[in-house]
Write an enzyme that holds these catalytic residues in place. Structure first.
Site, PDB file in Angstrom:
ATOM      1  N   LYS A   1       0.836  -1.235  -0.138  1.00  0.00           N
ATOM      2  CA  LYS A   1       0.105  -0.023  -0.013  1.00  0.00           C
ATOM      3  C   LYS A   1       0.917   1.136   0.037  1.00  0.00           C
ATOM      4  O   LYS A   1       2.064   1.320   0.868  1.00  0.00           O
ATOM      5  CB  LYS A   1      -0.881  -0.034   1.193  1.00  0.00           C
ATOM      6  CG  LYS A   1      -1.880   1.188   1.082  1.00  0.00           C
ATOM      7  CD  LYS A   1      -2.960   0.975   2.542  1.00  0.00           C
ATOM      8  CE  LYS A   1      -3.695   2.258   2.660  1.00  0.00           C
ATOM      9  NZ  LYS A   1      -4.661   2.233   3.696  1.00  0.00           N
TER      10      LYS A   1
ATOM     11  N   SER B   1      -9.275   2.562   2.479  1.00  0.00           N
ATOM     12  CA  SER B   1      -8.360   2.917   1.626  1.00  0.00           C
ATOM     13  C   SER B   1      -7.500   2.413   0.869  1.00  0.00           C
ATOM     14  O   SER B   1      -6.712   2.783   0.081  1.00  0.00           O
ATOM     15  CB  SER B   1      -7.511   4.323   2.332  1.00  0.00           C
ATOM     16  OG  SER B   1      -6.766   3.667   3.599  1.00  0.00           O
TER      17      SER B   1
ATOM     18  N   SER C   1      -9.852   0.221   6.806  1.00  0.00           N
ATOM     19  CA  SER C   1      -9.393   0.293   5.506  1.00  0.00           C
ATOM     20  C   SER C   1      -8.578  -1.221   4.952  1.00  0.00           C
ATOM     21  O   SER C   1      -8.223  -1.156   3.653  1.00  0.00           O
ATOM     22  CB  SER C   1      -8.422   1.555   5.414  1.00  0.00           C
ATOM     23  OG  SER C   1      -8.927   2.804   5.500  1.00  0.00           O
TER      24      SER C   1
END
Length: 511
Positions: free
Chosen positions: A96, A171, A195
């Site tokens: 990420k 996210s 997330s």
């Protein structure tokens, strides 16, 4: 470079920001005193230059062409090979893009971080490489990670492999899409309000939010230190457990971690006897007004019921504080993110651990230049948090942090009656990606509406695993299993038993 000292006019202006009104003689004296203080700042910069890391030059990366990135899930591609042997040898991983990979650009989904290149790997990246994994790129994440939708990254929307017109959730949007589409074996996600788990649910994969502090956050861009988590996103529970075993444990640089932390092995626990365990189906996790879909609630209740086939007791549980906890999260996330992530340039102050001065400086300059280009979710939290702090002096943040202990106690109390709590990960299936010209209120709603069941456990710190429970209207539904703090192995063991019971989890249709 030397810190420029303020002149007398600037010192007078600084004093006025505190409500002070020094006379001319006092301003002159304070100007000289401030300049004297700043000589130590220059000395610290010179000393730090002797220990500062430098980005490696042997890690090339490229931005993929649209044709090679149909889901919009890759930020950059690279190939960093880890150790020749280890528990993750030969496995590919997407990181990420709020997590530092030395020498590889990091954007955190935002214009305010764009152009930054970390000089040092995050602890979790070092551990993945040491375990034999190959980092094949950075996965797109949402603008400063403050969104549960996949439409707020400045690189464009991340599309769901099950239906490219729909959100992947956020996210950790790119991480979920890449794992679900089979472009990588494994991915790292981050979780401050759900997330990891929300995009896992929307994309039909496994996502595990570890107990707060189990996995070091060092080298990842923070939002709020009491909410920050990193964890695995994978297609199978066995992979999630294997990755968690690699990531877990103290690194000595993250004060989020308990001093006496000794992680329990998770991969070795899979396949153990689950008969005799009890799970509580939390009533308040279902039936959210204007949010919950009947198909989702029914799918999760049916999946929970099937746990009885494994010899697990399944009981209904009433837990009113689950609804109250969302308000506690809202205040901590709003005021906390404003002070730490925005005004504290990500890292804030007053904690012992490893900071990134280069990222702080880069972000601090950029946020003043590009704030008009923030996503509406970031803008809304910045405005609400600044107003709260100016009008109420942060007292509600203090109340919420005190209430966090009560939230934790209520979940702990429920978990003396059962071994796991069960509820839908998110109350709906993935919704259509909003258009850029949709009303601002719609774009904010599509970014935050799905957090209701996930966010409370970022406050309480309990481990939570999202696993595919089935389909509703042809789209994945996630079931969340929440365990006692540091009993991550129990969450994953039951999740694995469920996966074996249903014959594995389906992937998205070929397109």
């Amino acid at each position: 470079m030397p810190v420029r000292p303020p002149d007398e006019n600037e010192v007078a202006a600084l004093a006025r920001t505190y409500g002070m009104h020094p006379d001319e003689a006092e301003v002159s004296a304070y100007t000289a005193l401030v300049a004297a203080f700043l000589t130590s700042y220059d000395a610290v910069e010179e000393l730090y230059a002797g220990i500062a890391p430098h980005p490696p030059a042997d890690r090339p990366s490229t931005r993929p062409a649209d044709a090679d990135n149909p889901l919009g899930a890759w930020y950059v591609r690279t190939e960093i090979r880890g150790a020749a042997e280890g528990p993750l040898a030969g496995r590919t991983v997407a990181v990420k893009d709020n997590v530092a990979v030395a020498g590889v650009p990091m954007m955190n989904g935002s214009h305010t971080v764009e152009g930054f290149v970390p000089a040092r790997d995050a602890t979790v990246v070092t551990r993945l490489l040491d375990a034999g994994a190959t980092v094949t790129g950075k996965a797109v994440c949402e603008d400063l990670c403050f969104s549960g939708g996949s439409h707020t990254s400045v690189t464009g929307p991340v599309r769901n492999p099950w239906d490219p017109t729909r959100t992947t959730g956020g996210s950790s949007s790119g991480s979920a899409a890449l794992v679900a589409a089979g472009e990588v074996d494994l991915a790292l996600g981050g979780d401050q309000g759900g997330s990891i788990r929300m995009p896992a649910a929307f994309c039909g994969i496994v996502g595990h939010k570890p107990t707060h502090g189990l996995v070091p956050y060092t080298g990842a861009f923070p939002i709020e230190s009491t909410l920050d988590h990193l964890g695995p996103m994978t297609r199978t529970v066995a992979d999630a457990a294997a990755v968690l075993d690699v990531l877990a444990g103290r690194d000595g640089d993250d004060p989020r971690q308990p001093a006496d932390l000794v992680p329990d092995p998770c991969a070795a626990a899979l396949g153990g006897d689950v008969a005799g365990l009890r799970v509580g189906v939390v009533a308040q996790g279902f039936g959210w007004a204007e949010l919950s879909e009947t198909g989702v609630d029914d799918t999760v209740r049916a999946a929970a019921g099937r746990l009885r086939e494994l010899g697990i007791g399944v009981v209904d549980l009433d837990l009113p504080w689950h609804r109250y906890a969302l308000h506690v999260w809202n205040v901590i996330a709003t005021d906390g993110a404003t002070v730490q992530m925005i005004e504290g340039n990500g890292y804030g102050h007053n904690w012992e651990g490893r900071y990134d001065p280069d990222l702080i400086a880069h972000y601090g300059r950029r946020r003043r230049e590009t704030a008009d280009r923030w996503s509406p979710t970031v803008t809304a939290v910045a405005l609400a948090g600044r107003w709260s702090i100016e009008q109420e002096q942060g007292r509600h943040y203090a109340m919420a942090q005190n209430l966090a202990a009560e939230v934790r106690r209520r979940y702990d109390e429920a978990l003396t009656e059962v071994d796991l709590l069960v509820m839908p990960t998110v109350p709906m299936v993935a919704r259509p990606i909003p258009a850029p010209d949709d009303p601002l209120e719609v774009r904010v709603s599509r970014g935050l509406e799905m957090i209701v069941n996930c966010a409370p456990f970022d406050v309480s710190g309990h481990p939570a695993t999202s696993v595919p429970a089935g389909l509703s209207e042809g789209m994945p539904v996630g079931m969340m299993l929440v365990g006692r703090r540091f009993a991550d192995a129990t969450c994953l063991t039951v999740a694995h038993a469920f996966e074996q019971l249903v014959g594995g989890f389906p992937g998205p249709p070929a397109r």
